[in-house]
Each structure stands twice: as structure tokens, then as C-alpha cells.
Motif scaffolding. Structure first.
Motif, short mmCIF file in Angstrom:
data_model
loop_
_atom_site.label_atom_id
_atom_site.label_comp_id
_atom_site.label_asym_id
_atom_site.label_seq_id
_atom_site.Cartn_x
_atom_site.Cartn_y
_atom_site.Cartn_z
N GLY A 76 18.39 -30.90 10.32
CA GLY A 76 17.94 -29.34 10.06
C GLY A 76 17.88 -29.13 8.46
N SER A 77 17.39 -28.00 8.23
CA SER A 77 17.26 -27.87 6.82
C SER A 77 18.52 -26.88 6.02
CB SER A 77 16.07 -26.71 6.39
OG SER A 77 14.80 -27.49 7.06
N PRO A 78 18.99 -27.52 5.05
CA PRO A 78 20.26 -26.81 4.25
C PRO A 78 19.82 -25.61 3.80
CG PRO A 78 19.22 -28.57 3.00
CD PRO A 78 18.43 -28.79 4.25
N VAL A 79 20.82 -24.57 3.99
CA VAL A 79 20.62 -23.18 3.41
C VAL A 79 20.61 -23.41 1.98
CG1 VAL A 79 21.42 -22.06 5.24
CG2 VAL A 79 23.03 -22.76 3.94
N LEU A 80 20.13 -22.55 1.31
CA LEU A 80 19.73 -22.46 -0.35
C LEU A 80 20.30 -21.27 -0.76
CD1 LEU A 80 15.87 -23.71 -0.20
CD2 LEU A 80 18.04 -25.01 -0.25
N PHE A 81 21.03 -21.31 -2.03
CA PHE A 81 21.72 -20.26 -2.72
C PHE A 81 21.25 -20.33 -4.05
CE2 PHE A 81 24.37 -20.92 1.01
CZ PHE A 81 24.34 -19.71 1.52
N LEU A 82 21.11 -19.31 -4.75
CA LEU A 82 20.99 -19.28 -6.29
C LEU A 82 21.97 -18.33 -6.84
CD1 LEU A 82 19.30 -19.95 -8.67
CD2 LEU A 82 17.88 -17.83 -8.31
N ASN A 83 22.93 -18.78 -7.57
CA ASN A 83 23.96 -18.06 -7.84
C ASN A 83 24.81 -17.53 -7.12
OD1 ASN A 83 23.33 -18.65 -10.64
ND2 ASN A 83 21.92 -16.71 -11.19
N GLU A 84 24.99 -18.19 -5.80
CA GLU A 84 25.81 -18.06 -4.69
C GLU A 84 25.24 -16.77 -3.96
OE1 GLU A 84 29.77 -17.60 -5.57
OE2 GLU A 84 29.97 -19.69 -6.27
N MET A 85 23.84 -16.61 -4.20
CA MET A 85 23.19 -15.32 -3.20
C MET A 85 22.06 -16.10 -2.64
SD MET A 85 23.05 -11.77 -5.43
CE MET A 85 22.59 -12.49 -6.99
N PRO A 86 21.75 -15.78 -1.37
CA PRO A 86 20.61 -16.36 -0.41
C PRO A 86 19.17 -16.55 -1.17
CG PRO A 86 21.89 -14.69 0.97
CD PRO A 86 22.26 -14.51 -0.46
N SER A 87 18.66 -17.87 -1.23
CA SER A 87 17.56 -17.95 -1.64
C SER A 87 16.59 -18.80 -0.64
CB SER A 87 17.76 -18.82 -2.98
OG SER A 87 16.67 -18.86 -3.96
N ASP A 88 15.70 -19.33 -1.38
CA ASP A 88 14.49 -19.84 -0.44
C ASP A 88 13.82 -20.97 -1.25
OD1 ASP A 88 12.46 -18.93 -1.85
OD2 ASP A 88 12.39 -17.16 -0.54
N ILE A 89 13.26 -22.12 -0.63
CA ILE A 89 12.50 -22.99 -1.35
C ILE A 89 11.68 -22.81 -2.44
CG2 ILE A 89 10.95 -25.06 -0.97
CD1 ILE A 89 12.19 -25.84 1.83
N ASN A 90 10.83 -21.78 -2.28
CA ASN A 90 9.70 -21.41 -3.06
C ASN A 90 10.51 -20.76 -4.47
OD1 ASN A 90 7.77 -21.84 -1.49
ND2 ASN A 90 7.67 -19.78 -0.54
N MET A 91 11.57 -20.04 -4.23
CA MET A 91 12.35 -19.53 -5.41
C MET A 91 12.83 -20.54 -6.18
SD MET A 91 15.15 -16.67 -5.42
CE MET A 91 14.15 -15.54 -4.49
N LEU A 92 13.79 -21.53 -5.50
CA LEU A 92 14.36 -22.60 -6.39
C LEU A 92 13.36 -23.54 -6.91
CD1 LEU A 92 17.49 -23.33 -4.21
CD2 LEU A 92 17.36 -21.69 -6.11
N ASN A 93 12.32 -23.72 -6.20
CA ASN A 93 11.14 -24.74 -6.66
C ASN A 93 10.21 -24.30 -8.04
OD1 ASN A 93 10.21 -27.23 -6.10
ND2 ASN A 93 8.06 -26.44 -5.60
N ASN A 94 10.54 -22.90 -8.28
CA ASN A 94 9.78 -22.57 -9.18
C ASN A 94 10.70 -22.23 -10.49
OD1 ASN A 94 7.40 -22.02 -8.29
ND2 ASN A 94 8.00 -20.22 -7.17
N ILE A 95 12.01 -22.59 -10.38
CA ILE A 95 12.90 -22.37 -11.47
C ILE A 95 12.86 -24.01 -12.36
CG2 ILE A 95 15.42 -22.48 -12.14
CD1 ILE A 95 15.79 -20.78 -9.69
N SER A 96 12.80 -23.80 -13.74
CA SER A 96 12.88 -24.90 -14.63
C SER A 96 14.06 -25.77 -14.66
CB SER A 96 12.37 -24.58 -16.08
OG SER A 96 12.81 -25.76 -17.01
N ILE A 97 14.12 -26.84 -14.45
CA ILE A 97 15.22 -27.63 -14.49
C ILE A 97 16.27 -27.55 -15.79
CG2 ILE A 97 14.58 -29.70 -15.37
CD1 ILE A 97 16.66 -29.53 -12.30
N SER A 98 15.39 -26.94 -16.90
CA SER A 98 16.12 -27.10 -18.09
C SER A 98 17.11 -25.47 -18.04
CB SER A 98 15.35 -26.62 -18.94
OG SER A 98 14.51 -25.64 -18.78
#
Length: 815
Positions: free
Chosen positions: A668-690
Motif C-alpha cells: 500500500g501507500s504510506p500516509v504523508l504528513f507535513l509538520n505532523e498534519m495530513p499532506s499528499d504527494i503533490n504538496m510534499l513533491n513541491n517542497i524544496s529539499i533545502s
């Protein structure tokens, strides 16, 4: 076990061939009529366009005093399952005048959210309503929102209750013929409901007379102001009921007798719901081309043709594969008009089984108590727990818990007294009383007449996906839209000094929107028009205010009923305790030294451990997984998912298409979080690794929300101390945007550790509150450990929860 789990998960997917198989086969030789197809297709389309979203809140108590904290856990459902796509929850505390005294916007993850209201000490005592909803729910009847009446007391006024008392001598009695109408010559059942002037059930008895004054039926309450009698109406007759209560006597007319129509009787036998229809006359051809439809949660679970000439006027609906809930029967004529309607309740033993076991109870001051909760081993659950002083915080007699709210009161019209009583057991008397509720309360989720004639809800609030930043850009002093232009944004969050960037193109009207934002507290939005040709000299940007930012009074559809009277001794003790607790809290606030803790460790923590401790909290900190500290690294990867490739055993990340990475872990696909709030692939993929400080990849045993059993990836943006050089915002204008409210943490003392704060009195009335009780995935149990205060002798434990397949659970115990 997996096969059992799969079967359980599919329970609410509304693939109901078993229910329809027998009917389809029996009627296979009948050609499909266009009007019948229209009815079924209309509901199917309506369900897809306007899915039902519901919210329920578990509160830690039923009443409060000024200065206390009101804790709550929200469960959000969509079409009978956890609303995994919902992101924003709005919760308000509203006074009798409709003024919003307090409000919160919270992030929903896995169909749940949690929060708290800190009730000011100077708040006006009286009755309030807690109101909760999503933006999508605002498109429909306001009665669909979640409401709960609570009382807030003034602890300085010892044993004085707000509100009045249940006085007055007025009462009302309503009569409800089964199927909707009294039809001449057709023996039918008539239910009735008696209420006092405050809307509470009222015992009543009397007789029903015809025009000649002859008694044709007896009226006598059997349960909570309700009852039923048999009546065979005669054409041209007028029937009246002579009724009396402890408050007086009245004469009430029954509904008029009709000479045309269809009678409808329902016999709920548990495993099957039988129906019997009787036409007013046998020789009218209109009764030879009818259809009966049964729908549940906006899905048709049964349909059949009715033909009086051929004797096809009865049948049954098997309930084996149906969940608990209201089923609506409607008979249509060939013109697609409803002729009769009846509600029934499918009551199954399908609640989420929650069992409290292995308890160690010690009611001595500041002693430790332990309880163990057994949960199902076939599905994931989300659970919340409240433990309160059972003597000072008495139970509301008019209880509406997670079962009664989401399965019953959220779908029908009218006030139901103590709805939780209908879910306490499966005894025949309880089921019979529940059927009286079905006969005396009408359906209100949608109207067949309206949807069949295309009178559909006006969608003013779209289904939200994160926070939204929208507005319009104009030029020439606001007279002309900045069509097809570009606006750059720098988003800076003061609370942790993190920074994000975004750019958006305006449409031909100059409108723009940045959606799927996730942040708490507030952000500073720096913006400017991006025009390399410098053709726009005076760009003006106006942001649209969010509806929740307005302080407009609201209209409450549910009345403030007079509250139950609390025993004066109990109330006096409660208010005195709260007053002392408020004094303790003031002392803590004035002497912060009590809260300081110094933990000396002999072994120095590594940098990665320090970073994890600073960024992760709660279940993310405790979760088993891999941590990646990026505060000092200079990753060569451009995206988060490129960085994680081949770093975690078993986690497959395919970035062949950089814009659409694919994740797979344990099927299955792991669930994603940004700063411990629900997120998605598109949102995380657009964040600069820096901009990333820390990444934690939690193994598939992680059970936060309802993400399945495929683990989670939690990403943390850089903040104070870890941020890189500050971004230059010169030349940008500034706008401030509100985000999700920060969730307060419940304070639970640990008396095994010596602390300065422990010299203060312990006056807690809510001894334990946990909105996210985590069950061990191996033992399928959850440990609850809490310490008593200085005086409590009896504990009330209330645990509620929801399974990943939408099953609901409630357990309550006194110790």
C-alpha cells in the motif's frame, strides 16, 4: 485474519448484490420502465454529487464552569465511512443570542481531529451550543451540522444554575398514520407523540372518536410520550382525539381521511424487514404500475414493481449485508410521485467491540489507576477516552453518543429524548421503542420530490483541501483585472520561522488561488506581481476573507431546552472544586518555576536525536521508524522522494516521472504528513529539499488516523535555529493569514516523579483525556494509565471510537 478484515472493510462499500439479487431475478421478465430508471438514476447521481458528510464530537464532560477547559475529539464521516479526504474542521461555542463566543479551525487527519476551548473565567454563565461542521456541510440544511447543548456555570455563584425550570401547563399531541395518510377502508396503525411546552416527552391518555361521538381507538403512552393504535378509517368521517395529561385536557383532530392512495405497513423482524402495501381500491389501474424503493445513506438497497391486479403488493428486504442505520421505504406511482413513505431502523450487533479489562483501580489520593482496552484484531481504530469524577460531574440524562448521533439523530427531524437509550441493547422492548421513533419522526436528509424535479442544493462552499489563499489582482487603480498575470508569494510562519515559496497565474478575471496549504497559527504572506516586461505599474491585490474569519451571529436550528436540574449538593461541590482549581492554575501561571523540569543525562545526545526531539511530538516521536536529519546535510537530490530512494528497506519509490512519484510499502501507500498534519504527494513533491529539517519514516505498524497499515512519512520544515539565511522580502507587500489552531496538550501528572508543582492541590475533575488512544498492533490492546486527584472516589470512564470501515463504538463504565 486477512480474509476477515477484507470482509469487514467491504461492509459499507454498498456493493449489495445479495439484497437485489432475488428481486432482480423475480422481476426479470418485466421490461424496464423509463420512470423507474429515472428514480434510481436520480438518487445515484445525487449521491455522487452531494455525498453526506457528518461530524460528531466526544466531549470530556456534559457541563462546565468558567475557567475550565472543554476538551473534544471529532469524528468525521463521509457516506458512512471515515472522511479521509476532509481537511478542515470548524468548531464554535455559541451563546443563546447566536453570538460565537469561541471558535477553532482544526486540521482533520484520517477522519478525526481534536482540540479544546479554554473557557474564560469572565465568560457569561448560561446555556451554550457547541457547533461543529466542515465547509461542505454548510451547503445543506443547517440542521445537518453537529450541535450539543452545554451549560457553563459561574464558580463564584455557589449552586446557582442558569436557565429556568420546566414550568407551564401547555402540551401538544401529534398523530402520524403509518405510510403518511389515513386511507378509507384500509386498516392501519397510527402513532402519536406528546410533548410539553419545552419539547420534552409527556405522558398522555385518551380516546379517539368519530363524528357520532363513538370511541374507535384508545390513546395511551407506552414510551417517552409515544404510542400507537389501530384504526380503520371510513370515507367522510372526521376523527378527533380527546386527550389529557397531568397539565390538562385537549381535543386534537386527526389527519383527514383520503379516498385514494396506498397504505404501507412495515414489520421489522431483524434479519428481514417485511412490507405490505394496500391500495385504496382494487380496480384502479394506477395501482397496477407502482414501485417501492428502499434507500439507505443515499444508496438504493432494494426496489420492486408493485401490481395490485396481479397481487404483487408485499415483500421483504434482507438485512444480512446492511449496516445499522435508517432505511427509508417509498412507494412511487408511474408519474414518479411518492404515494407513501415509512422509515425503519436496521439494528445490528455490528458496533465496534470495545471491552475494558484487567483494571487496577485505586481511589486513594494521587494513586495510579490502570485500565486495558481490548479492540478488534481485524481493523484499525481511532479512539478517544474521557475519565472524570463520577460524583461531581454527573451524567447528562439526555445522552446522545457516537452511535445514536451518527446513526439516528443526524438523519431525521424532530427532537428525540435520550437517543442513546435505543442503542444500549437488542432487547425486543428497545427495538419496539426505536420503531416508534421511526414512525413519529420524518426523514430530512433529502426530498424525493425536490431531487426528482432537479431542485438541487446550491453549492456555495466547495469541498476544502487544506487552507486556501485566494483573491483578485487588478490594474489601473482597480478598474481592470490583471488577466493571465503572475503573482509570487513568500510564506513565512512566525511560530517556527519556516519559509515557503509559491507562484500562481491569474485567470482572465484576475482571480488567483493557492490551495492545499497546511500551517498552524498564522503566516505572513509576502506578495508581488511578477512582470518581466514591467507593463503593469500599479497592481492591486485583494485577498478574499474566509467565511470563518467573520464574526457574524448564527441562527441555531435547535432550541435551547431547559436543562436537567443538577442536585444542589453535587453542583455546590462542583463549583467549589472549580473555583479552587482556577486558583491553583493562577498560582502556576504566576510562578512558572513550578513548571520547570531539569533532566540531566550522563550520555550526550547525538545531533540527529536532538533534532528529532525538537521536531517530533506524540505518536510521531514514539513511532518506530527511520530518522533523517537534514539540518547540516546538503542533499544532492532535488525533491524529498528522490532523497528517500533506497534509504528505507521495503519502501519503494518510483520517480521515473519526477512530477508524479509513486510510493509502495507492504502492498500500500504510506500516509504523508507535513509538520505532523495530513499532506499528499503533490504538496510534499513541491517542497524544496533545502527547506526540510527532518524526515521521519515510520514503519507499517504506525496507526495514526486511518492510513492503513503501510506506514507513514513525516516531513518537517526548518524553523528557528535550523533556518538558512532569511529571505529578502523587499519590494513585497504583506498580508496576514490565519491557519489551524494549535492543539493544547492535556496535563496529566505523574506522581512517581518528584516535582515542585506537586506541592499544589490537585483539583482536576477530568482526570484523564486522550483523544488519540493508540492500540498495540500485536496484542490489540491499549493501556490507559492515570493518577487520581486529591479527593475523587468514583471514576466514570467513557471510550468512543471509529473503525477504518466506519463501524462505531461506545463503552462506559463506573469504578
Amino acid at each position: 485474519m486477512q480474509s476477515v478484515k477484507s470482509k469487514k472493510r467491504n461492509r459499507l462499500k454498498w456493493l449489495l448484490p445479495v439484497c437485489l439479487m432475488g428481486i432482480t431475478a423475480a422481476l426479470a421478465f418485466y421490461p424496464a420502465d423509463e420512470w423507474q430508471d429515472k428514480i434510481t438514476q436520480t438518487l445515484e447521481q445525487y449521491s455522487k454529487r452531494f455525498p453526506q458528510e457528518k461530524v460528531y464530537l466526544q466531549l470530556d464532560k456534559d457541563y462546565y464552569a468558567a475557567g475550565e477547559t472543554l476538551w473534544f475529539k471529532a469524528y468525521v464521516m463521509l457516506q458512512g465511512q471515515p472522511s479521509l479526504s476532509a481537511t478542515n474542521l470548524y468548531v464554535e461555542l455559541v451563546d443563546k443570542s447566536g453570538n460565537v463566543a469561541l471558535k477553532k479551525i482544526l486540521s482533520i487527519g484520517g477522519g478525526t481531529a481534536s482540540g479544546a476551548f479554554e473557557i474564560p473565567e469572565l465568560v457569561k454563565a448560561g446555556q451554550y451550543q457547541v457547533r461543529a461542521y466542515t465547509a461542505w456541510m454548510l451547503n445543506f440544511d443547517a440542521e445537518f451540522l453537529y450541535y450539543k447543548n452545554i451549560e457553563i456555570f459561574d464558580p463564584s455563584k455557589n449552586a446557582v444554575q442558569p436557565g429556568g425550570s420546566k414550568t407551564g401547563n401547555d402540551f401538544a399531541v401529534q398523530f402520524f398514520p403509518e405510510g403518511g395518510n389515513l386511507i378509507s377502508g384500509i386498516a392501519g396503525r397510527v402513532a402519536f407523540k406528546a410533548i410539553d411546552q419545552n419539547g420534552f416527552p409527556q405522558d398522555v391518555n385518551g380516546i379517539v372518536q368519530n363524528l357520532k361521538g363513538e370511541t374507535v381507538a384508545l390513546v395511551k403512552t407506552t414510551h417517552d410520550g409515544m404510542g400507537m393504535f389501530d384504526l380503520t378509517p371510513i370515507a367522510g368521517e372526521t376523527y378527533k382525539a380527546l386527550v389529557q395529561t397531568s397539565k390538562g385536557q385537549k381535543t386534537v383532530l386527526l389527519p383527514l381521511v383520503k379516498t385514494a392512495g396506498v397504505g404501507l405497513k412495515i414489520f421489522n423482524k431483524g434479519t428481514r424487514v417485511f412490507y405490505q402495501t394496500i391500495p385504496a381500491t382494487k380496480d384502479n389501474p394506477v395501482y397496477n404500475n407502482m414501485m417501492i424503493v428502499a434507500q439507505m445513506q443515499q444508496h438504493i438497497v432494494y426496489k420492486a414493481k408493485l401490481n395490485a391486479a396481479e397481487g404483487q403488493m408485499s415483500g421483504f428486504v434482507p438485512t444480512k449485508d446492511l449496516p445499522s442505520g435508517i432505511i427509508q421505504f417509498t412507494i412511487f406511482n408511474s408519474e414518479g410521485l411518492p404515494m407513501a413513505e415509512r422509515l425503519a431502523f436496521v439494528r445490528k450487533a455490528d458496533a465496534l467491540p470495545l471491552v475494558i479489562q484487567n483494571t487496577t483501580i485505586n481511589n486513594q489520593p494521587r494513586q495510579r489507576n490502570v485500565l486495558e482496552l481490548k479492540v478488534p484484531d481485524t481493523l484499525l481504530t481511532s479512539l478517544s477516552v474521557s475519565i472524570t469524577d463520577a460524583d461531581q460531574v454527573v451524567k447528562d440524562e439526555d445522552e446522545n453518543n457516537i452511535l445514536s448521533n451518527l446513526l439516528l439523530t443526524s438523519d431525521i427531524k424532530g427532537y428525540i429524548a435520550n437517543p442513546s437509550q435505543y442503542f444500549k441493547d437488542m432487547e425486543p422492548a428497545t427495538l419496539s421503542n426505536l420503531d416508534l421513533i421511526m414512525m413519529t419522526n420524518g426523514w430530512r436528509r433529502f426530498s424525493w420530490e425536490k431531487i426528482l424535479h432537479n431542485y438541487l442544493p446550491d453549492i456555495k462552499y466547495h469541498y476544502e483541501q487544506g487552507l486556501l489563499l485566494k483573491g483578485v489582482a487588478t490594474i489601473n487603480k482597480g478598474t481592470t483585472p490583471m488577466a493571465n498575470g503572475k503573482i509570487d508569494f513568500i510564506l513565512k510562519q512566525p511560530i517556527d520561522t519556516s519559509t515557503a515559496f509559491s507562484s500562481v497565474t491569474t485567470n482572465d478575471k484576475g482571480e488567483f488561488a493557492v490551495d492545499r496549504l497546511q500551517f498552524v497559527d498564522t503566516i505572513n504572506v509576502f506578495y508581488r506581481a511578477n512582470d518581466p516586461n514591467k507593463t503593469w505599474k500599479d497592481v492591486d491585490v485583494k485577498f478574499d476573507p474566509h467565511f470563518f474569519d467573520k464574526n457574524t451571529p448564527v441562527t441555531l436550528p435547535y432550541p435551547f431546552r431547559e436543562p436537567a436540574v443538577i442536585d444542589n449538593t453535587v453542583l455546590r461541590s462542583f463549583l467549589s472544586t472549580v473555583a479552587e482549581s482556577n486558583a491553583v492554575n493562577k498560582s502556576i501561571a504566576q510562578k512558572p518555576i513550578f513548571l520547570q523540569e531539569v533532566n540531566v543525562r550522563e550520555k550526550r545526545l547525538r545531533r540527529a536525536q536532538n533534532t528529532q526531539d525538537r521536531y517530533t511530538t506524540g505518536m510521531f516521536a514514539a513511532g518506530d521508524g527511520y530518522g533523517f536529519d537534514l539540518t547540516h546535510d546538503e542533499p544532492s537530490a532535488f525533491t524529498i522522494f528522490q532523497y528517500l530512494q533506497s534509504k528505507v528497506a521495503g519502501l519503494t519509490i518510483n520517480t521515473t516521472d519526477v512530477s508524479k512519484p509513486a510510493l509502495l510499502w507492504r502492498g500500500g501507500s504510506p500516509v504523508l504528513f507535513l509538520n505532523e498534519m495530513p499532506s499528499d504527494i503533490n504538496m510534499l513533491n513541491n517542497i524544496s529539499i533545502s527547506d526540510v529539517a527532518y524526515i521521519k519514516v515510520l514503519r507499517p505498524t504506525f496507526v495514526g488516523g486511518f492510513g492503513g497499515s503501510s506506514g507513514a512519512i513525516a516531513v518537517y520544515l526548518r524553523r528557528g535555529g535550523d533556518s538558512k539565511a532569511d529571505v529578502d522580502t523587499r519590494g513585497f507587500d504583506k498580508y496576514r493569514k490565519n491557519g489551524y489552531n494549535i492543539v493544547k496538550e492535556f496535563y496529566a501528572p505523574d506522581y512517581t516523579v518528584r516535582k515542585d508543582i506537586h506541592i499544589l492541590q490537585d483539583k482536576r475533575l477530568t482526570l484523564y483525556w486522550n483523544p488519540n488512544l493508540i492500540a498495540d498492533t500485536l496484542t490489540h490492546t491499549a493501556k490507559i494509565s492515570f493518577y487520581n486527584n486529591d479527593f475523587t472516589r468514583r471514576f466514570r470512564v467513557v471510550i468512543e471510537g471509529m473503525g477504518e470501515d466506519g463501524t462505531l463504538g461506545h463503552v462506559e463504565q463506573l469504578y
